[in-house]
Design a protein around this motif. Structure first.
Motif, mmCIF file in Angstrom:
data_model
loop_
_atom_site.group_PDB
_atom_site.id
_atom_site.type_symbol
_atom_site.label_atom_id
_atom_site.label_comp_id
_atom_site.label_asym_id
_atom_site.label_seq_id
_atom_site.Cartn_x
_atom_site.Cartn_y
_atom_site.Cartn_z
ATOM 1 N N PRO A 65 0.830 -1.206 0.000
ATOM 2 C CA PRO A 65 0.000 0.000 0.000
ATOM 3 C C PRO A 65 0.866 1.258 0.000
ATOM 4 O O PRO A 65 1.802 1.375 0.788
ATOM 5 C CB PRO A 65 -0.795 -0.128 1.301
ATOM 6 N N GLY A 66 0.563 2.167 -0.921
ATOM 7 C CA GLY A 66 1.354 3.377 -1.082
ATOM 8 C C GLY A 66 2.539 3.211 -2.000
ATOM 9 O O GLY A 66 3.216 4.186 -2.345
ATOM 10 N N GLY A 67 2.815 1.971 -2.396
ATOM 11 C CA GLY A 67 3.966 1.690 -3.247
ATOM 12 C C GLY A 67 3.676 1.887 -4.722
ATOM 13 O O GLY A 67 2.553 2.183 -5.139
ATOM 14 N N LEU A 68 4.723 1.685 -5.533
ATOM 15 C CA LEU A 68 4.640 1.944 -6.970
ATOM 16 C C LEU A 68 4.933 0.690 -7.795
ATOM 17 O O LEU A 68 5.780 -0.130 -7.420
ATOM 18 C CB LEU A 68 5.646 3.020 -7.379
ATOM 19 N N LEU A 69 4.243 0.595 -8.906
ATOM 20 C CA LEU A 69 4.580 -0.357 -9.962
ATOM 21 C C LEU A 69 4.999 0.452 -11.176
ATOM 22 O O LEU A 69 4.239 1.286 -11.671
ATOM 23 C CB LEU A 69 3.376 -1.248 -10.308
ATOM 24 N N VAL A 70 6.214 0.233 -11.645
ATOM 25 C CA VAL A 70 6.729 0.909 -12.834
ATOM 26 C C VAL A 70 6.989 -0.151 -13.888
ATOM 27 O O VAL A 70 7.715 -1.118 -13.630
ATOM 28 C CB VAL A 70 8.035 1.671 -12.526
ATOM 29 N N PHE A 71 6.390 0.009 -15.062
ATOM 30 C CA PHE A 71 6.655 -0.946 -16.142
ATOM 31 C C PHE A 71 6.794 -0.212 -17.470
ATOM 32 O O PHE A 71 6.379 0.941 -17.607
ATOM 33 C CB PHE A 71 5.563 -2.015 -16.220
ATOM 34 N N THR A 72 7.396 -0.895 -18.428
ATOM 35 C CA THR A 72 7.672 -0.279 -19.728
ATOM 36 C C THR A 72 7.087 -1.115 -20.855
ATOM 37 O O THR A 72 6.839 -2.318 -20.701
ATOM 38 C CB THR A 72 9.186 -0.120 -19.959
ATOM 39 N N THR A 73 6.874 -0.447 -21.984
ATOM 40 C CA THR A 73 6.318 -1.124 -23.165
ATOM 41 C C THR A 73 7.007 -0.615 -24.431
ATOM 42 O O THR A 73 7.599 0.459 -24.442
ATOM 43 C CB THR A 73 4.812 -0.844 -23.312
ATOM 44 N N HIS A 74 6.910 -1.417 -25.486
ATOM 45 C CA HIS A 74 7.237 -0.930 -26.822
ATOM 46 C C HIS A 74 6.017 -0.168 -27.334
ATOM 47 O O HIS A 74 4.981 -0.770 -27.615
ATOM 48 C CB HIS A 74 7.511 -2.091 -27.791
ATOM 49 N N VAL A 93 3.626 4.562 -14.516
ATOM 50 C CA VAL A 93 3.819 4.496 -13.070
ATOM 51 C C VAL A 93 2.446 4.383 -12.409
ATOM 52 O O VAL A 93 1.590 5.262 -12.570
ATOM 53 C CB VAL A 93 4.549 5.742 -12.534
ATOM 54 N N LEU A 94 2.247 3.304 -11.658
ATOM 55 C CA LEU A 94 0.992 3.072 -10.934
ATOM 56 C C LEU A 94 1.268 3.125 -9.441
ATOM 57 O O LEU A 94 2.258 2.586 -8.964
ATOM 58 C CB LEU A 94 0.397 1.707 -11.298
ATOM 59 N N ARG A 95 0.371 3.746 -8.692
ATOM 60 C CA ARG A 95 0.497 3.792 -7.228
ATOM 61 C C ARG A 95 -0.677 3.072 -6.594
ATOM 62 O O ARG A 95 -1.841 3.300 -6.953
ATOM 63 C CB ARG A 95 0.552 5.229 -6.717
ATOM 64 N N LYS A 96 -0.375 2.214 -5.647
ATOM 65 C CA LYS A 96 -1.413 1.490 -4.906
ATOM 66 C C LYS A 96 -1.866 2.357 -3.738
ATOM 67 O O LYS A 96 -1.104 2.605 -2.801
ATOM 68 C CB LYS A 96 -0.911 0.133 -4.410
ATOM 69 N N ARG A 97 -3.096 2.828 -3.779
ATOM 70 C CA ARG A 97 -3.590 3.748 -2.773
ATOM 71 C C ARG A 97 -4.129 3.007 -1.565
ATOM 72 O O ARG A 97 -4.433 1.844 -1.624
ATOM 73 C CB ARG A 97 -4.678 4.643 -3.387
#
Length: 313
Positions: free
Chosen positions: A228-237, A309-313
């Motif tokens: 909770p409160g953390g981030l998921l960062v991912f990349t795409t073509h 960038v996604l944040r888990k609220r």
């Protein structure tokens, strides 16, 4: 056959064979052998000079590099960069650099690419007010053999870093070389079990390789790894990469080809994927909800991969 002929073809046969074998050895192999001999004699300066030349030969590049690094000889990348520069012979990404026509110095290009990735990640995290150096725990997913891991460890120390990959040798190499925690991944997303949740889950260039059948499933599973409160960062073509490779996206904004630089993973499981921004946003909405998206930066990593960038609220 006269006596002279017998002498030449008999008594001199072994020396002649030795000369022939030495001629078969490549320049790099001869230099490598000489460098090892000089090391055994305690001549570190001479060994460094000879092994540096062997390092410039493609067939002995990694062997010479390993000797220079492990013996901390002059000219080592460790002394220049201040981090562990050991490279696995099984590293597909290094193999990509070594085989690419534009790479005149694969070692430098490979190591600099990891450093560049670190700087680009730090810029991205600054944009959402979560500096990397203040991040308590990081999961690097689809981490490979440590192209980026070594730089992350220099920034955070090994205690804050966990790596995960579907290739067992990659996880083993990273844990043994960099001292990080390791977690085996799986071919089936739902089979991955997280031992904890992480402040940052960084997924570099996995979604740029996923087939349609697992794309959203991996997004959901990786989201579960975020605290909770953390981030998921991912990349795409994204569309720039698609245009560069002359790829036509389908009506959903997606394209997949069952091939990649990896020699360890089946192409149907890990190929090459291209996705439009609307495709990615739709998967985010249906999987974790659009409110989780706090930042996106198109063409952010390596000047051709989009970042989300996604944040888990």
């Amino acid at each position: 056959m006269n006596a002279e002929q017998g002498h030449l073809t008999g008594h001199d046969q072994a020396p002649a064979l030795g000369v022939a074998q030495s001629r078969l050895a490549s320049v790099g192999q001869r230099l490598l052998k000489e460098g090892i001999s000089l090391l055994a004699q305690g001549d570190r300066t001479g060994a460094a000079q000879v092994l540096a030349r062997a390092r410039s030969e493609r067939d002995t590049l990694l062997q010479a590099h390993a000797l220079i690094e492990s013996n901390d000889l002059g000219g080592s990348f460790r002394n220049i960069m201040g981090l562990d520069c050991t490279i696995s012979s099984q590293d597909d990404i290094f193999g990509f650099f070594a085989g690419h026509a534009s790479s005149t110095n694969p070692l430098r290009d490979y190591l600099a690419d990891g450093w560049r990735t670190l700087s680009e990640l730090m810029l991205l995290l600054e944009a959402v007010d979560q500096p990397l150096l203040h991040t308590p725990s990081v999961l690097e997913f689809a981490s490979g053999h440590g192209r980026f891991t070594r730089h992350l460890v220099k920034a955070l120390g090994p205690g804050r870093v966990t790596v995960s990959d579907v290739v067992p040798d990659a996880v083993h190499f990273a844990t043994q070389t960099f001292g990080v925690q390791g977690l085996m991944s799986a071919s089936v997303p739902e089979q991955v079990q997280w031992p904890q949740r992480y402040s940052l889950v960084f997924v570099l260039s996995l979604f740029s390789h996923l087939p349609r059948s697992t794309w959203a499933r991996w997004l959901k599973v990786l989201w579960d790894a975020v605290e909770p409160g953390g981030l998921l960062v991912f990349t795409t073509h994204g569309v720039k990469a698609a245009a560069f490779d002359h790829v036509t996206l389908d009506e959903e904004g997606y394209f997949f080809a069952p091939s990649s630089e990896s020699t360890a993973i089946d192409g149907q499981e890990y190929g090459t994927a291209f996705t439009s921004e609307p495709f990615v946003l739709a998967r985010i909405e249906e999987t974790v909800g659009t409110k989780s998206l706090v930042h996106q930066s198109l063409v952010h990593f390596w000047n051709h991969q989009d970042a989300y960038v996604l944040r888990k609220r």
